[in-house]
Write a protein that holds these residues in place. Structure first.
Motif, mmCIF file in Angstrom:
data_model
loop_
_atom_site.group_PDB
_atom_site.id
_atom_site.type_symbol
_atom_site.label_atom_id
_atom_site.label_comp_id
_atom_site.label_asym_id
_atom_site.label_seq_id
_atom_site.Cartn_x
_atom_site.Cartn_y
_atom_site.Cartn_z
ATOM 1 N N UNK A 27 0.824 -1.200 0.000
ATOM 2 C CA UNK A 27 0.000 0.000 0.000
ATOM 3 C C UNK A 27 0.867 1.263 0.000
ATOM 4 N N UNK A 28 1.880 1.276 0.831
ATOM 5 C CA UNK A 28 2.782 2.432 0.906
ATOM 6 C C UNK A 28 3.488 2.641 -0.431
ATOM 7 N N UNK A 29 3.950 1.556 -1.040
ATOM 8 C CA UNK A 29 4.626 1.653 -2.326
ATOM 9 C C UNK A 29 3.673 2.208 -3.385
ATOM 10 N N UNK A 30 2.444 1.702 -3.428
ATOM 11 C CA UNK A 30 1.458 2.175 -4.409
ATOM 12 C C UNK A 30 1.124 3.644 -4.183
ATOM 13 N N UNK A 31 0.941 4.038 -2.937
ATOM 14 C CA UNK A 31 0.621 5.431 -2.623
ATOM 15 C C UNK A 31 1.778 6.355 -3.003
ATOM 16 N N UNK A 32 3.001 5.922 -2.733
ATOM 17 C CA UNK A 32 4.177 6.728 -3.099
ATOM 18 C C UNK A 32 4.270 6.861 -4.610
ATOM 19 N N UNK A 33 3.981 5.783 -5.341
ATOM 20 C CA UNK A 33 4.026 5.824 -6.797
ATOM 21 C C UNK A 33 3.015 6.837 -7.343
ATOM 22 N N UNK A 34 1.796 6.798 -6.830
ATOM 23 C CA UNK A 34 0.757 7.731 -7.277
ATOM 24 C C UNK A 34 1.197 9.173 -7.007
ATOM 25 N N UNK A 94 -0.068 14.170 -21.627
ATOM 26 C CA UNK A 94 -1.256 13.937 -20.788
ATOM 27 C C UNK A 94 -1.629 15.249 -20.096
ATOM 28 N N UNK A 95 -2.177 16.210 -20.844
ATOM 29 C CA UNK A 95 -2.408 17.545 -20.271
ATOM 30 C C UNK A 95 -3.509 17.631 -19.213
ATOM 31 N N UNK A 96 -4.315 16.582 -19.073
ATOM 32 C CA UNK A 96 -5.375 16.598 -18.060
ATOM 33 C C UNK A 96 -5.018 15.602 -16.962
ATOM 34 N N UNK A 97 -4.787 16.096 -15.776
ATOM 35 C CA UNK A 97 -4.338 15.247 -14.670
ATOM 36 C C UNK A 97 -5.351 14.153 -14.350
ATOM 37 N N UNK A 98 -6.620 14.427 -14.577
ATOM 38 C CA UNK A 98 -7.630 13.414 -14.268
ATOM 39 C C UNK A 98 -7.577 12.219 -15.220
ATOM 40 N N UNK A 99 -6.837 12.329 -16.321
ATOM 41 C CA UNK A 99 -6.701 11.184 -17.238
ATOM 42 C C UNK A 99 -5.574 10.247 -16.815
ATOM 43 N N UNK A 100 -4.805 10.626 -15.803
ATOM 44 C CA UNK A 100 -3.741 9.754 -15.332
ATOM 45 C C UNK A 100 -4.347 8.564 -14.600
ATOM 46 N N UNK A 101 -3.699 7.442 -14.745
ATOM 47 C CA UNK A 101 -4.197 6.195 -14.155
ATOM 48 C C UNK A 101 -3.318 5.817 -12.970
ATOM 49 N N UNK A 102 -3.919 5.646 -11.812
ATOM 50 C CA UNK A 102 -3.166 5.373 -10.595
ATOM 51 C C UNK A 102 -2.482 4.015 -10.595
ATOM 52 N N UNK A 103 -2.928 3.101 -11.460
ATOM 53 C CA UNK A 103 -2.318 1.773 -11.509
ATOM 54 C C UNK A 103 -0.978 1.778 -12.255
ATOM 55 N N UNK A 104 -0.708 2.838 -13.009
ATOM 56 C CA UNK A 104 0.504 2.858 -13.824
ATOM 57 C C UNK A 104 1.636 3.598 -13.123
ATOM 58 N N UNK A 105 2.820 3.097 -13.324
ATOM 59 C CA UNK A 105 4.015 3.690 -12.718
ATOM 60 C C UNK A 105 4.629 4.727 -13.664
ATOM 61 N N UNK A 106 5.601 5.432 -13.136
ATOM 62 C CA UNK A 106 6.345 6.387 -13.942
ATOM 63 C C UNK A 106 7.006 5.663 -15.118
ATOM 64 N N UNK A 107 7.473 4.453 -14.902
ATOM 65 C CA UNK A 107 8.093 3.679 -15.984
ATOM 66 C C UNK A 107 7.090 3.381 -17.098
ATOM 67 N N UNK A 108 5.856 3.089 -16.741
ATOM 68 C CA UNK A 108 4.812 2.901 -17.763
ATOM 69 C C UNK A 108 4.640 4.194 -18.565
ATOM 70 N N UNK A 127 -5.450 -0.458 -21.808
ATOM 71 C CA UNK A 127 -5.210 -1.901 -21.741
ATOM 72 C C UNK A 127 -4.226 -2.235 -20.623
ATOM 73 N N UNK A 128 -3.255 -1.384 -20.466
ATOM 74 C CA UNK A 128 -2.249 -1.568 -19.419
ATOM 75 C C UNK A 128 -2.910 -1.570 -18.039
ATOM 76 N N UNK A 129 -3.787 -0.619 -17.811
ATOM 77 C CA UNK A 129 -4.464 -0.523 -16.517
ATOM 78 C C UNK A 129 -5.448 -1.671 -16.330
ATOM 79 N N UNK A 130 -6.234 -1.956 -17.362
ATOM 80 C CA UNK A 130 -7.270 -2.988 -17.247
ATOM 81 C C UNK A 130 -6.673 -4.382 -17.079
ATOM 82 N N UNK A 133 -0.777 -4.829 -17.112
ATOM 83 C CA UNK A 133 0.462 -5.110 -17.841
ATOM 84 C C UNK A 133 1.661 -4.609 -17.052
ATOM 85 N N UNK A 134 2.685 -5.389 -17.034
ATOM 86 C CA UNK A 134 3.959 -4.952 -16.467
ATOM 87 C C UNK A 134 4.600 -3.980 -17.458
ATOM 88 N N UNK A 135 5.627 -3.306 -17.024
ATOM 89 C CA UNK A 135 6.362 -2.414 -17.916
ATOM 90 C C UNK A 135 6.960 -3.221 -19.069
#
Length: 162
Positions: A27-34, A94-108, A127-130, A133-135
């Motif tokens: 959870x901490x890792x996911x929250x830090x990534x977001x 990605x000019x709209x912050x609300x289009x960012x997906x919390x499941x994806x990392x900076x590497x994605x 597709x990556x989020x659904x 997908x790994x990086x």
């Protein structure tokens, strides 16, 4: 004494406690990534705005160089010139912050930013989020032009599984 103390903790109980700790770490890792992805987006936005818009990249070279020196000295190598340009590009892709997906990392996102075709980029993001997908899998799908092959064969990309 140590062996006798350890015998007081049975495997099942230890497993339960261990699972709680591991879940908290995930959870901490996911929250830090977001938080970091959003921070990188915001830094990119601030750079673009300071430059006067996307078309002002020439001015931005000096700005980014100076900003990089200061940030790198305080926060480390993650804020080198090349990374600040990536954050700038991230915001532009990605000019709209609300289009960012919390499941994806900076590497994605680093991979997704390279895709010029907006429909293809959106397909890979969705597709990556659904499909979680790994990086590495995202890289393979991009390299093999998965989306383009679907389009050539007139297959609805939303009906496909990787």
């Amino acid at each position: 004494m140590k062996k006798r103390t350890c015998e007081l903790v049975d495997a099942a109980f230890y497993g339960q406690v261990s699972a709680v700790i591991l879940e908290a770490r995930r959870f901490v890792h996911a929250a830090a990534n977001v938080a970091m992805v959003k921070a990188y987006w915001l830094v990119g936005k601030m750079i673009v705005e300071r430059q006067g818009g996307a078309a002002k990249a020439k001015y931005g070279d000096g700005l980014i160089d100076a900003l990089s020196v200061k940030l790198t000295s305080e926060f480390g190598a993650g804020f080198r010139r090349v990374n600040l340009f990536a954050m700038r590009k991230f915001y532009l892709a990605f000019p709209k912050v609300q289009t960012l997906c919390e499941q994806l990392s900076w590497s994605h996102y680093r991979l997704l930013m390279r895709i010029e075709d907006e429909k293809a980029r959106q397909y890979y993001l969705d597709e990556c989020a659904k499909s979680h997908w790994s990086v590495r899998l995202l890289q393979r799908q991009i390299d093999t032009q998965f989306y383009q092959r679907l389009m050539r064969n007139r297959i609805d990309p939303k009906s496909m599984k990787a």
